[in-house]
Design an enzyme around this catalytic site. Structure first.
Site, PDB file in Angstrom:
ATOM      1  N   TYR A  51       0.600  -1.404  -0.080  1.00 54.73           N
ATOM      2  CA  TYR A  51      -0.203  -0.069  -0.291  1.00 54.73           C
ATOM      3  C   TYR A  51       1.010   1.392  -0.096  1.00 54.73           C
ATOM      4  O   TYR A  51       1.670   1.555   0.449  1.00 54.73           O
ATOM      5  CB  TYR A  51      -1.154  -0.010   1.280  1.00 54.73           C
ATOM      6  CG  TYR A  51      -2.046   0.881   1.181  1.00 54.73           C
ATOM      7  CD1 TYR A  51      -1.969   2.461   0.498  1.00 54.73           C
ATOM      8  CD2 TYR A  51      -3.080   0.292   2.785  1.00 54.73           C
ATOM      9  CE1 TYR A  51      -3.132   2.971   0.296  1.00 54.73           C
ATOM     10  CE2 TYR A  51      -3.783   1.182   2.111  1.00 54.73           C
ATOM     11  CZ  TYR A  51      -4.451   2.324   1.442  1.00 54.73           C
ATOM     12  OH  TYR A  51      -5.259   3.308   0.950  1.00 54.73           O
ATOM     13  N   CYS A  52       0.590   2.035  -0.554  1.00 52.99           N
ATOM     14  CA  CYS A  52       1.909   3.176  -0.897  1.00 52.99           C
ATOM     15  C   CYS A  52       3.245   3.541  -1.067  1.00 52.99           C
ATOM     16  O   CYS A  52       3.282   1.970  -1.905  1.00 52.99           O
ATOM     17  CB  CYS A  52       1.231   4.797   0.043  1.00 52.99           C
ATOM     18  SG  CYS A  52       1.153   6.001  -0.714  1.00 52.99           S
ATOM     19  N   LEU A  53       3.586   3.936  -0.043  1.00 53.14           N
ATOM     20  CA  LEU A  53       4.874   3.237   0.281  1.00 53.14           C
ATOM     21  C   LEU A  53       5.579   2.134   0.162  1.00 53.14           C
ATOM     22  O   LEU A  53       6.706   1.797   0.022  1.00 53.14           O
ATOM     23  CB  LEU A  53       5.259   4.383   1.680  1.00 53.14           C
ATOM     24  CG  LEU A  53       7.065   4.830   2.027  1.00 53.14           C
ATOM     25  CD1 LEU A  53       7.847   4.735   0.615  1.00 53.14           C
ATOM     26  CD2 LEU A  53       7.062   5.522   3.079  1.00 53.14           C
ATOM     27  N   PHE A  95      -1.086  -1.331  -4.060  1.00 53.64           N
ATOM     28  CA  PHE A  95      -1.801  -0.057  -3.624  1.00 53.64           C
ATOM     29  C   PHE A  95      -1.946   1.237  -3.959  1.00 53.64           C
ATOM     30  O   PHE A  95      -0.859   1.386  -3.188  1.00 53.64           O
ATOM     31  CB  PHE A  95      -3.340  -0.693  -2.352  1.00 53.64           C
ATOM     32  CG  PHE A  95      -3.039  -1.743  -1.919  1.00 53.64           C
ATOM     33  CD1 PHE A  95      -3.646  -2.413  -2.923  1.00 53.64           C
ATOM     34  CD2 PHE A  95      -3.374  -2.016  -0.783  1.00 53.64           C
ATOM     35  CE1 PHE A  95      -4.053  -4.065  -2.935  1.00 53.64           C
ATOM     36  CE2 PHE A  95      -3.557  -3.406  -0.546  1.00 53.64           C
ATOM     37  CZ  PHE A  95      -4.533  -4.790  -1.326  1.00 53.64           C
TER      38      PHE A  95
END
Length: 606
Positions: free
Chosen positions: A333-335, A361
């Site tokens: 997710y993200c980072l 994500f």
């Protein structure tokens, strides 16, 4: 505005309660002023600094603007003309005639939802006057000829912050809802609001830390992060959680979730009804999740390499020992997705088959178009940030949270200013905002590497541009199936940027565009039947992102079900359910674990 009727009018407040409230306000204010003076004496007088380069950007903008007086005069005349139109419109309304407004709020602008903004002559005039001025100010400075791109971004962004701050909805006398409340409660809402403001300054160590939710309403493991499971492994960097199965059979390959470490992992496990983790367990996945440590000065030298090796790779080793499975399906997710992509490229360079499929994500792997976050990232700002980080060993979580909140200031700052300080109300208990307030620190060395090599220089997108543990990596060497889910209203990882990154991978990629934003677009359970998602049936990723969208078809409901079909299509084999307490790894404690419960020491942060 209609006067309140007899049933709405409250009696005068109890003098004892009023005196008590004023005494508490006075005591808090005196204490804060004294502490502020002491801090200033200790620090001494320092010359003003422009660490973010804002003043310089605006001076450059003014110089360019004044060099074209004709265009400036034209902008001013357009503004005057719109004011004349508003005056005419208002006079007609005053005489009982109605016409189309000169200026209207954008769809979804919640600041002007109170009916008085439309129905009352004066508030409608105030609203339209503000909207006209805001539009002309922004249009005048947004595209100044001759201004360099980075300065233009700063000018546009900070002008918007200024415009948002001056909205009439943010002031007691020009907000109809606040005005009614003030009359109704004889100003007690403003006194309570001042008390709330002083409380937030106290808790912020001298800075205003706006309270977004009632944090006392939530307890980890009780009403958030409640999916049953165990902590089965840990390193200095993370704890590994394995969740208790809810089906008799599970997919053969475990699922490893790599969350970002800007906040805690439980964004994917808020409540049972919107928990992606619980839903994945119920779909027959053996779910493992990394819960990152909240670092302090002891982890100052932890690099991005450490997050790869002591984080993801260590988790893969532990999962193999626990389940006997060498390969997993992974999601980031993200980072956390950027870290997962980096790890996949590292494993590809090492010719190690540890991850069978990868899901991303709202993940950026190409930072050529970083969106509004790019405003905060240039040499001057990063150097200033590095100086602060290396002095204490980490970036304070609240500083990063403040940056993200500025991207949606009206929703994440000013709405709470109105509710808490003008209406005098306490914020509502909201699990998502509880998580949003639970920010974590970032190790200095890792964050410096991330900003410089990825955001500033975009080296992750270059073959061999980044080395992990001395090994050059290349996203093009990632041949495993990948699933990208992005969100159409994402301000943090703009979907067109994530799309550009998805084209750098060497294997089959399924790109899906969800509705809503960075969080709601991902935490979108099928039962809610919200937002929908877009898929281009051709399966191709053309260079032009708009061409992809033109050929995409919108589907109702949640992307979760599409993802489940996709991942199961790559892993149809099932085995008996795996109880975390019966694996080869020793159970350390119950989920959600102690790492996620470690809170920032506010006194230390101050």
């Amino acid at each position: 505005m209609a006067a309140p009727n007899a049933t709405e009018t409250k009696e005068l407040p109890d003098p004892t309660e009023v005196a008590k409230t004023y005494a508490e306000v006075a005591q808090r204010a005196s204490k804060l002023i004294s502490e502020h003076v002491q801090r200033q004496v200790k620090r001494g007088v320092t010359a003003p600094q422009d660490e973010l380069g804002i003043a310089q950007a605006f001076m450059d903008m003014m110089a360019k603007l004044l060099s074209n007086p004709y265009k400036l005069a034209q902008s001013q005349m357009n503004l005057v003309w719109d004011y004349f139109s508003l005056w005419q419109h208002s006079m007609l309304r005053f005489m009982g005639m109605h016409g189309a407004p000169v200026a209207s709020p954008e769809k979804g602008d919640k600041r002007f939802k109170d009916e008085e903004w439309q129905e009352h002559f004066l508030f409608d005039f105030i609203k339209q006057s503000y909207l006209i001025t805001a539009r002309h100010v922004h249009d005048t400075v947004c595209c100044v000829e001759g201004l360099d791109e980075q300065s233009q971004k700063k000018v546009s962004f900070y002008t918007r912050q200024y415009i948002d701050a001056l909205s009439p909805s943010n002031f007691a006398m020009t907000n109809p809802e606040v005005f009614r409340e003030t009359v109704k409660n004889h100003g007690q809402n403003l006194v309570k609001g001042l008390n709330n403001l002083l409380r937030d300054i106290e808790e912020g160590g001298g800075n205003v830390r706006v309270k977004m939710t009632d944090t006392s309403a939530f307890e980890l493991g009780k009403n958030v992060a409640t999916t049953p499971g165990k902590v089965v492994f840990e390193t200095e960097m993370m704890q590994l959680l394995q969740y208790t199965p809810s089906t008799d059979k599970v997919l053969k390959k475990p699922l490893l979730i790599v969350p970002p470490w800007i906040n805690k992992f439980y964004i994917l496990d808020l409540r049972e009804k919107n928990s992606y983790i619980k839903w994945a367990v119920d779909q027959g996945h053996t779910v493992f999740v990394i819960s990152w440590v909240n670092p302090d000065e002891k982890q100052a030298e932890k690099s991005f390499d450490a997050y790869v090796q002591d984080g993801v790779v260590a988790a893969l080793d532990a999962i193999e020992k626990q389940t006997g499975e060498k390969e997993v399906n992974a999601a980031g997710y993200c980072l956390g997705g950027t870290l997962l992509a980096t790890t996949c490229a590292y494993l590809a360079a090492k010719r190690q088959k540890r991850i069978a499929s990868a899901t991303f994500f709202t993940t950026m792997t190409d930072f050529s178009e970083p969106g509004e976050l790019g405003v905060f990232i240039d040499e001057g700002q990063v150097a200033s940030l590095e100086k602060k980080m290396f002095e204490r060993g980490y970036l304070e979580g609240s500083e990063m949270a403040g940056t993200f909140n500025m991207l949606r200031a009206n929703d994440l700052i000013w709405s709470f200013v109105v509710n808490n300080y003008l209406m005098g109300k306490d914020p509502f208990p909201f699990d998502l905002l509880y998580w949003n307030s639970d920010s974590t620190r970032m190790p200095a060395k890792m964050h410096s590497f991330y900003l410089r090599n990825m955001y500033m220089e975009n080296k992750l997108a270059e073959p061999g541009g980044i080395e992990i543990d001395g090994t050059p990596i290349d996203l093009g060497k990632i041949k495993i199936p990948c699933y990208f889910i992005s969100a159409i209203e994402d301000h943090i990882a703009p979907w067109k940027s994530t799309y550009i990154g998805s084209r750098n991978f060497g294997g089959p990629v399924r790109f899906v565009l969800g509705g809503s934003g960075h969080i709601a677009g991902i935490v979108n359970p099928p039962a809610a039947n919200k937002y929908g998602y877009w898929i281009n049936a051709s399966g191709k990723l053309p260079e032009n992102v708009d061409a992809w969208f033109e050929g995409a078809e919108q589907h109702p409901g949640s992307w979760w079900t599409d993802w489940q079909s996709w991942v199961a299509g790559h892993d149809a084999e099932t085995v008996a359910a795996r109880d975390p307490a019966k694996g080869k790894l020793k159970v350390l404690e119950d989920a959600p674990g102690s790492f996620v419960k470690m809170r920032i020491d506010s006194k230390k942060a101050a």
